[in-house]
Design an enzyme around this catalytic site. Structure first.
Site, PDB file in Angstrom:
ATOM      1  N   LYS A  65     -50.343  32.813  20.040  1.00 46.60           N
ATOM      2  CA  LYS A  65     -49.215  31.902  20.274  1.00 46.60           C
ATOM      3  C   LYS A  65     -49.672  30.615  20.957  1.00 46.60           C
ATOM      4  O   LYS A  65     -49.294  29.533  20.548  1.00 46.60           O
ATOM      5  CB  LYS A  65     -48.154  32.557  21.177  1.00 46.60           C
ATOM      6  CG  LYS A  65     -47.508  33.794  20.602  1.00 46.60           C
ATOM      7  CD  LYS A  65     -46.362  34.289  21.489  1.00 46.60           C
ATOM      8  CE  LYS A  65     -46.799  34.758  22.856  1.00 46.60           C
ATOM      9  NZ  LYS A  65     -47.610  35.989  22.869  1.00 46.60           N
ATOM     10  N   ARG A 112     -38.490  36.026  26.401  1.00 42.82           N
ATOM     11  CA  ARG A 112     -39.239  37.268  26.326  1.00 42.82           C
ATOM     12  C   ARG A 112     -38.363  38.504  26.536  1.00 42.82           C
ATOM     13  O   ARG A 112     -38.853  39.614  26.477  1.00 42.82           O
ATOM     14  CB  ARG A 112     -40.283  37.242  27.434  1.00 42.82           C
ATOM     15  CG  ARG A 112     -41.696  37.609  26.980  1.00 42.82           C
ATOM     16  CD  ARG A 112     -42.557  37.481  28.219  1.00 42.82           C
ATOM     17  NE  ARG A 112     -43.925  37.805  28.016  1.00 42.82           N
ATOM     18  CZ  ARG A 112     -44.909  36.915  27.870  1.00 42.82           C
ATOM     19  NH1 ARG A 112     -44.640  35.629  27.808  1.00 42.82           N
ATOM     20  NH2 ARG A 112     -46.148  37.324  27.761  1.00 42.82           N
ATOM     21  N   ARG A 145     -61.576  37.164  23.770  1.00 39.14           N
ATOM     22  CA  ARG A 145     -61.281  35.739  23.947  1.00 39.14           C
ATOM     23  C   ARG A 145     -61.903  35.165  25.217  1.00 39.14           C
ATOM     24  O   ARG A 145     -62.053  33.945  25.326  1.00 39.14           O
ATOM     25  CB  ARG A 145     -59.784  35.439  23.846  1.00 39.14           C
ATOM     26  CG  ARG A 145     -58.921  35.862  24.996  1.00 39.14           C
ATOM     27  CD  ARG A 145     -57.443  35.584  24.670  1.00 39.14           C
ATOM     28  NE  ARG A 145     -56.547  36.111  25.687  1.00 39.14           N
ATOM     29  CZ  ARG A 145     -55.225  36.179  25.548  1.00 39.14           C
ATOM     30  NH1 ARG A 145     -54.641  35.764  24.438  1.00 39.14           N
ATOM     31  NH2 ARG A 145     -54.476  36.655  26.509  1.00 39.14           N
ATOM     32  N   ARG A 192     -58.783  35.706  32.153  1.00 37.85           N
ATOM     33  CA  ARG A 192     -57.487  36.017  32.747  1.00 37.85           C
ATOM     34  C   ARG A 192     -57.570  37.354  33.473  1.00 37.85           C
ATOM     35  O   ARG A 192     -58.146  38.297  32.967  1.00 37.85           O
ATOM     36  CB  ARG A 192     -56.412  36.085  31.647  1.00 37.85           C
ATOM     37  CG  ARG A 192     -55.894  34.738  31.256  1.00 37.85           C
ATOM     38  CD  ARG A 192     -54.954  34.804  30.084  1.00 37.85           C
ATOM     39  NE  ARG A 192     -53.855  35.742  30.257  1.00 37.85           N
ATOM     40  CZ  ARG A 192     -52.749  35.717  29.514  1.00 37.85           C
ATOM     41  NH1 ARG A 192     -52.607  34.799  28.572  1.00 37.85           N
ATOM     42  NH2 ARG A 192     -51.809  36.604  29.703  1.00 37.85           N
ATOM     43  N   ARG A 224     -49.324  45.276  28.832  1.00 37.73           N
ATOM     44  CA  ARG A 224     -48.551  44.147  28.291  1.00 37.73           C
ATOM     45  C   ARG A 224     -47.998  44.458  26.903  1.00 37.73           C
ATOM     46  O   ARG A 224     -46.909  44.022  26.550  1.00 37.73           O
ATOM     47  CB  ARG A 224     -49.401  42.875  28.283  1.00 37.73           C
ATOM     48  CG  ARG A 224     -49.420  42.210  29.662  1.00 37.73           C
ATOM     49  CD  ARG A 224     -50.142  40.899  29.641  1.00 37.73           C
ATOM     50  NE  ARG A 224     -51.576  41.093  29.559  1.00 37.73           N
ATOM     51  CZ  ARG A 224     -52.399  40.308  28.877  1.00 37.73           C
ATOM     52  NH1 ARG A 224     -51.947  39.275  28.226  1.00 37.73           N
ATOM     53  NH2 ARG A 224     -53.687  40.566  28.862  1.00 37.73           N
TER      54      ARG A 224
HETATM   55  P1  AMP Z   1     -48.414  34.760  28.607  1.00 38.22           P
HETATM   56  O1  AMP Z   1     -49.392  33.696  28.954  1.00 38.22           O
HETATM   57  O2  AMP Z   1     -47.258  34.261  27.794  1.00 38.22           O
HETATM   58  O3  AMP Z   1     -49.056  35.969  27.998  1.00 38.22           O
HETATM   59  O4  AMP Z   1     -47.761  35.249  29.992  1.00 38.22           O
HETATM   60  C1  AMP Z   1     -48.548  35.834  31.001  1.00 38.22           C
HETATM   61  C2  AMP Z   1     -47.675  36.593  31.973  1.00 38.22           C
HETATM   62  O5  AMP Z   1     -46.732  35.701  32.588  1.00 38.22           O
HETATM   63  C3  AMP Z   1     -46.835  37.711  31.381  1.00 38.22           C
HETATM   64  O6  AMP Z   1     -47.564  38.930  31.261  1.00 38.22           O
HETATM   65  C4  AMP Z   1     -45.703  37.809  32.407  1.00 38.22           C
HETATM   66  O7  AMP Z   1     -46.125  38.479  33.566  1.00 38.22           O
HETATM   67  C5  AMP Z   1     -45.489  36.348  32.776  1.00 38.22           C
HETATM   68  N1  AMP Z   1     -44.495  35.678  31.892  1.00 38.22           N
HETATM   69  C6  AMP Z   1     -44.733  34.638  31.052  1.00 38.22           C
HETATM   70  N2  AMP Z   1     -43.623  34.273  30.414  1.00 38.22           N
HETATM   71  C7  AMP Z   1     -42.650  35.105  30.851  1.00 38.22           C
HETATM   72  C8  AMP Z   1     -41.263  35.245  30.548  1.00 38.22           C
HETATM   73  N3  AMP Z   1     -40.656  34.452  29.644  1.00 38.22           N
HETATM   74  N4  AMP Z   1     -40.572  36.217  31.190  1.00 38.22           N
HETATM   75  C9  AMP Z   1     -41.163  37.028  32.098  1.00 38.22           C
HETATM   76  N5  AMP Z   1     -42.454  36.963  32.424  1.00 38.22           N
HETATM   77  C10 AMP Z   1     -43.204  36.000  31.806  1.00 38.22           C
END
Ligand code: AMP
Length: 186
Positions: free
Chosen positions: A13, A88, A127, A131, A142
Site C-alpha cells: 500500500k 482500518r 523489506r 520497523r 497484524r
Molecule cells: P501501517 O504503516 O499502516 O502498517 O500502520 C502501522 C501501525 O500503525 C498499525 O499496526 C497500527 O498499530 C497503527 N495504525 C495505522 N493506521 C491505523 C488506523 N487507521 N487505525 C488504527 N491503528 C492504525
C-alpha cells in the site's frame, strides 16, 4: 481525486500510494507514517501509541479519526489525497463517510490490493525497513488484527459498489500500471 488504498500488511500500500501521489499530484496520507514519526520524535502522540504499534494492535478509533479529521483540514488536501492505512475499522469508515459528506465530497476510488498471505509474510520479512513491528510474531499479529478488524471494511465498501480489486502480485511497476488503468485520467 480522493482515493483509499486498502489491503493487508505487506500488500504494498505504502509503495503504491507514493507512486499514485507523485503521478496524480495528490498528498499521501499514511496514518502509520504519522504514528511512526510521532514515535521517532517522542511527541505526546508518539508516547501514547508506541506500545500499541509495537504490539501490532490498532490505535483506538477516536484517536485515529480525530487525527485524520484534523489533518484533512489542511489546505493541501483540498484537491484530493490518497489514504493509506485508513480506514482500518468499520467505525473509521463510517466516520470518514461523515467527513466526506460534511465537505460535500465523494470518494473517487477504493483500491483493494490483493496478495496471497504466504507472499505477505515473505515480503515484510524481506523489506528490511527496520520497523519494530516487522518480526515474524509482529506480522502474524497484524495479519490477525487485519482479518478480524480491518477486513470487514471491505464489505462496507462492497455494499456501496466501490471496491476495485487490483492484483498486487508482480513488480512494483506492473502493479502501478494496473492501478493507473483503473483510475480516471484527469
Ligand atoms: P501501517 O504503516 O499502516 O502498517 O500502520 C502501522 C501501525 O500503525 C498499525 O499496526 C497500527 O498499530 C497503527 N495504525 C495505522 N493506521 C491505523 C488506523 N487507521 N487505525 C488504527 N491503528 C492504525
Amino acid at each position: 481525486m480522493r482515493i483509499i488504498i486498502f489491503g493487508p500488511p505487506g500488500a504494498g500500500k505504502g509503495t503504491q500510494a507514493s507512486l499514485i501521489s507523485e503521478e496524480y499530484d495528490i498528498p499521501h496520507l499514511s496514518t502509520g507514517n504519522i504514528f511512526r514519526s510521532a514515535i521517532k520524535n517522542e511527541s505526546k502522540l508518539g508516547k501514547e501509541v508506541k506500545a500499541i504499534l509495537d504490539a501490532g494492535d490498532l490505535v483506538p478509533d477516536e484517536k485515529v479519526v480525530g487525527l485524520v479529521k484534523e489533518e484533512l483540514q489542511e489546505d493541501k488536501y483540498d484537491d484530493g489525497y490518497i489514504l493509506d492505512g485508513f480506514p482500518r475499522t468499520v467505525s473509521q469508515a463510517k466516520a470518514f463517510d461523515e467527513i466526506l459528506e460534511k465537505n460535500d465530497e465523494t470518494l473517487t476510488a477504493f483500491l483493494q490490493l490483493q496478495v496471497p498471505e504466504k507472499e505477505l509474510i515473505e515480503r515484510i520479512l524481506s523489506r528490511g525497513e527496520g520497523r519494530t513491528d516487522d518480526t515474524r510474531e509482529g506480522i502474524k499479529k497484524r495479519l490477525k488484527v487485519y482479518k478480524e478488524e480491518t477486513e470487514p471494511v471491505l464489505d462496507y465498501y462492497r455494499e456501496k459498489g466501490a471496491v476495485q480489486e487490483v492484483d498486487g502480485t508482480g513488480s512494483i511497476e506492473e502493479i502501478f500500471t494496473r492501478i493507473t488503468t483503473i483510475l480516471p485520467n484527469n
